[in-house]
Enzyme design. Structure first.
Site, mmCIF file in Angstrom:
data_model
loop_
_atom_site.group_PDB
_atom_site.id
_atom_site.type_symbol
_atom_site.label_atom_id
_atom_site.label_comp_id
_atom_site.label_asym_id
_atom_site.label_seq_id
_atom_site.Cartn_x
_atom_site.Cartn_y
_atom_site.Cartn_z
ATOM 1 N N TYR A 109 0.844 -1.201 0.000
ATOM 2 C CA TYR A 109 0.000 0.000 0.000
ATOM 3 C C TYR A 109 0.883 1.257 0.000
ATOM 4 C CZ TYR A 109 -3.860 -3.136 1.369
ATOM 5 O OH TYR A 109 -4.783 -4.152 1.435
ATOM 6 N N GLN A 156 -16.470 -0.836 -1.453
ATOM 7 C CA GLN A 156 -15.683 0.356 -1.814
ATOM 8 C C GLN A 156 -16.538 1.628 -1.833
ATOM 9 O OE1 GLN A 156 -13.135 -0.784 -5.172
ATOM 10 N NE2 GLN A 156 -11.690 -1.593 -3.665
ATOM 11 N N GLY A 157 -17.563 1.660 -1.025
ATOM 12 C CA GLY A 157 -18.382 2.883 -0.881
ATOM 13 C C GLY A 157 -19.737 2.757 -1.554
ATOM 14 N N LEU A 204 -22.107 0.712 -1.025
ATOM 15 C CA LEU A 204 -23.201 0.407 -0.098
ATOM 16 C C LEU A 204 -23.552 1.586 0.823
ATOM 17 C CD1 LEU A 204 -22.080 -3.264 0.584
ATOM 18 C CD2 LEU A 204 -24.127 -2.536 -0.685
ATOM 19 N N SER A 211 -13.148 -4.641 1.784
ATOM 20 C CA SER A 211 -14.168 -3.943 0.985
ATOM 21 C C SER A 211 -15.576 -4.242 1.521
ATOM 22 C CB SER A 211 -14.068 -4.328 -0.504
ATOM 23 O OG SER A 211 -12.772 -4.090 -1.010
ATOM 24 N N PRO A 212 -15.790 -4.108 2.832
ATOM 25 C CA PRO A 212 -17.102 -4.463 3.403
ATOM 26 C C PRO A 212 -18.203 -3.499 2.984
ATOM 27 C CG PRO A 212 -15.750 -3.394 5.069
ATOM 28 C CD PRO A 212 -14.858 -3.615 3.878
ATOM 29 N N LEU A 213 -17.800 -2.329 2.478
ATOM 30 C CA LEU A 213 -18.793 -1.363 1.981
ATOM 31 C C LEU A 213 -18.851 -1.377 0.457
ATOM 32 C CD1 LEU A 213 -17.880 1.562 4.418
ATOM 33 C CD2 LEU A 213 -19.967 0.171 4.447
HETATM 34 N N1 LIG Z 1 -6.392 -8.286 1.087
HETATM 35 C C1 LIG Z 1 -6.735 -7.670 -0.014
HETATM 36 O O1 LIG Z 1 -6.491 -8.148 -1.134
HETATM 37 C C2 LIG Z 1 -7.477 -6.359 0.107
HETATM 38 C C3 LIG Z 1 -8.105 -5.800 -1.013
HETATM 39 C C4 LIG Z 1 -8.812 -4.597 -0.839
HETATM 40 C C5 LIG Z 1 -8.842 -3.980 0.419
HETATM 41 N N2 LIG Z 1 -8.181 -4.530 1.479
HETATM 42 C C6 LIG Z 1 -8.198 -3.894 2.821
HETATM 43 O O2 LIG Z 1 -9.551 -3.621 3.184
HETATM 44 C C7 LIG Z 1 -9.715 -2.250 3.488
HETATM 45 C C8 LIG Z 1 -11.115 -1.809 3.122
HETATM 46 O O3 LIG Z 1 -11.456 -2.129 1.773
HETATM 47 P P1 LIG Z 1 -11.693 -1.028 0.635
HETATM 48 O O4 LIG Z 1 -11.003 0.216 1.028
HETATM 49 O O5 LIG Z 1 -11.355 -1.670 -0.655
HETATM 50 O O6 LIG Z 1 -13.277 -0.824 0.612
HETATM 51 P P2 LIG Z 1 -14.388 -0.331 1.652
HETATM 52 O O7 LIG Z 1 -13.875 -0.348 3.025
HETATM 53 O O8 LIG Z 1 -15.591 -1.114 1.329
HETATM 54 O O9 LIG Z 1 -14.647 1.161 1.175
HETATM 55 C C9 LIG Z 1 -13.901 2.238 1.672
HETATM 56 C C10 LIG Z 1 -14.452 3.536 1.079
HETATM 57 O O10 LIG Z 1 -15.856 3.654 1.343
HETATM 58 C C11 LIG Z 1 -16.194 5.001 1.658
HETATM 59 N N3 LIG Z 1 -16.705 5.006 3.049
HETATM 60 C C12 LIG Z 1 -16.108 4.499 4.173
HETATM 61 N N4 LIG Z 1 -16.873 4.681 5.253
HETATM 62 C C13 LIG Z 1 -17.984 5.308 4.847
HETATM 63 C C14 LIG Z 1 -19.147 5.776 5.509
HETATM 64 N N5 LIG Z 1 -19.322 5.619 6.835
HETATM 65 N N6 LIG Z 1 -20.113 6.395 4.768
HETATM 66 C C15 LIG Z 1 -19.969 6.567 3.428
HETATM 67 N N7 LIG Z 1 -18.879 6.140 2.731
HETATM 68 C C16 LIG Z 1 -17.895 5.518 3.438
HETATM 69 C C17 LIG Z 1 -14.897 5.807 1.528
HETATM 70 O O11 LIG Z 1 -14.789 6.294 0.187
HETATM 71 P P3 LIG Z 1 -15.414 7.718 -0.339
HETATM 72 O O12 LIG Z 1 -15.651 8.591 0.851
HETATM 73 O O13 LIG Z 1 -14.353 8.230 -1.244
HETATM 74 O O14 LIG Z 1 -16.660 7.315 -1.065
HETATM 75 C C18 LIG Z 1 -13.831 4.760 1.753
HETATM 76 O O15 LIG Z 1 -12.590 5.065 1.165
HETATM 77 C C19 LIG Z 1 -8.590 -1.544 2.731
HETATM 78 O O16 LIG Z 1 -8.255 -0.283 3.292
HETATM 79 C C20 LIG Z 1 -7.469 -2.559 2.905
HETATM 80 O O17 LIG Z 1 -6.871 -2.407 4.186
HETATM 81 C C21 LIG Z 1 -7.517 -5.715 1.339
#
Ligand SMILES: NC(=O)c1ccc[n+]([C@@H]2O[C@H](COP(=O)([O-])OP(=O)(O)OC[C@H]3O[C@@H](n4cnc5c(N)ncnc54)[C@H](OP(=O)(O)O)[C@@H]3O)[C@@H](O)[C@H]2O)c1
Length: 325
Positions: free
Chosen positions: A59, A202-203, A205, A198-200
């Site tokens: 990262y 990636q935003g 949801l 990516s529980p949201l």
């Molecule tokens: N192991 C792997 O291969 C892998 C792959 C992917 C991710 N990950 C890990 O998982 C973590 C999370 O996954 P992700 O970042 O892909 O997706 P995510 O957590 O589903 O989405 C994060 C994005 O959702 C939005 N968000 C977050 N909280 C919110 C809220 N309360 N209300 C509205 N929007 C909100 C923000 O974007 P905006 O505000 O810009 O809309 C934020 O950047 C990563 O940081 C990483 O540590 C691991």
């Protein structure tokens, strides 16, 4: 905050913080985010009882680990730090050296959870797990984890390590349900953990994005979920999220997280673009969905049929270059 009790020194919070966003260009949050905001997010997370912080050597090419280590500062002992190695050359001495480099960037003497970021498609896990075993013996690594592993490969990794591989970090949300098949049942029956990334979605949801308002960064430009057609198809799911959210005085994003962690073996690591989002995500840990609500969300998720795979590709290209569909 709620925690998992599975014999780790520091207990793991059911909602953690994902830090891929910290200092990585593909999220495009810029320098003020990487500087001040990321630090403020970590500090607030600690105040609110978050212990699980997820990062990776890849990262921001080490920048996320550095920002996290700096922000944790003297409170490092309150955290359960999880980082990852990209197993390009999965030889024991390489693993050992990369763990030392990660620990240095994180300003810590112990990686609480050291995860293999992805299965190496060619080399099996015997060699990498030999390195992991040595790292555990010398105390640099607490628990070993994997990421993006099938159940079979997860169990093979445990055989190779000779002890538990605590967790498998996989994509899991209302728009990614595959772990329900066998990884979550295994975690539930064997005291292991599924870490939902990516529980949201990636935003998606959060319900904030729609056809007329799509996110622009590189990560989401390459994610078929954000195709205009898929955003339209997701409307029914977002409506159900809103209904359940109204019943709890919550937001759709919070309900999406509560649904993810409804199994006691699952923890979620949402990323956050602001302190407010982090606060909202942490509060989701105390939402208890009723059986009917969880079922209604699962049913709405079943009805969501996004365009994926090869047929998404030309659409992604067209969407990227401004031709709508
Ligand atoms: N192991 C792997 O291969 C892998 C792959 C992917 C991710 N990950 C890990 O998982 C973590 C999370 O996954 P992700 O970042 O892909 O997706 P995510 O957590 O589903 O989405 C994060 C994005 O959702 C939005 N968000 C977050 N909280 C919110 C809220 N309360 N209300 C509205 N929007 C909100 C923000 O974007 P905006 O505000 O810009 O809309 C934020 O950047 C990563 O940081 C990483 O540590 C691991």
């Amino acid at each position: 905050m709620r925690y998992l009790s599975i014999g780790t020194g520091t207990e793991i919070s059911r909602i953690g913080l994902g830090t891929w966003q910290f200092g990585s260009r593909e999220w495009g949050y810029g320098e003020s985010y990487a500087g001040a905001q990321a630090r403020a997010i970590v500090r607030r997370a600690l105040e609110l009882g978050v212990t699980l912080f997820d990062t990776a050597e890849i990262y921001g090419f080490g920048r996320s680990e550095r920002i996290l280590g700096e922000a944790l500062g003297e409170d490092r002992e309150s955290a359960f730090i999880a980082t990852k190695i990209l197993p390009v050359l999965p030889l024991a001495p390489v693993v050992e050296q990369r763990a030392v480099a990660s620990a240095r960037r994180l300003k810590t003497r112990r990686l609480d959870l050291y995860q293999v970021h992805q299965p190496n498609p060619v080399v099996r896990d015997g060699t990498i797990m030999r390195g992991m075993r040595t790292l555990q013996q010398v105390g640099l690594v607490g628990e070993v984890g994997v990421s993006n592993y099938s159940l079979d490969r997860w169990r093979a990794a445990e055989q190779a390590l000779g002890s538990r591989v605590l967790s498998n970090q996989v994509r899991y949300s209302l728009v990614a349900r595959a772990p329900e098949r066998d990884q979550i049942p295994y975690a539930e029956s064997a005291d292991r953990v599924v870490i939902a990334y990516s529980p949201l979605g990636q935003g998606l949801l959060s319900g904030r994005y729609h056809r007329g308002s799509r996110p622009v960064n590189r990560v989401r430009a390459g994610n078929p979920l954000f195709l205009p057609e898929n955003l339209e198809r997701a409307a029914g799911l977002i409506d159900v999220l809103r209904e359940v959210a109204d019943a709890h005085g919550a937001t759709p994003a919070q309900v999406a997280l509560a649904w993810v962690i409804r199994s006691p073996a699952v923890v979620a690591i949402p990323g956050a673009s602001s302190v407010e989002q982090l606060e909202s995500n942490v509060a989701a840990a105390s939402i208890e969905l009723t059986g009917d609500q969880a079922q209604a969300l699962s049913d709405a998720s079943d009805r969501f049929r996004p365009i994926t795979g090869p047929s998404a590709l030309p659409r992604l290209v067209r969407a990227r270059f401004g031709q709508g569909r």
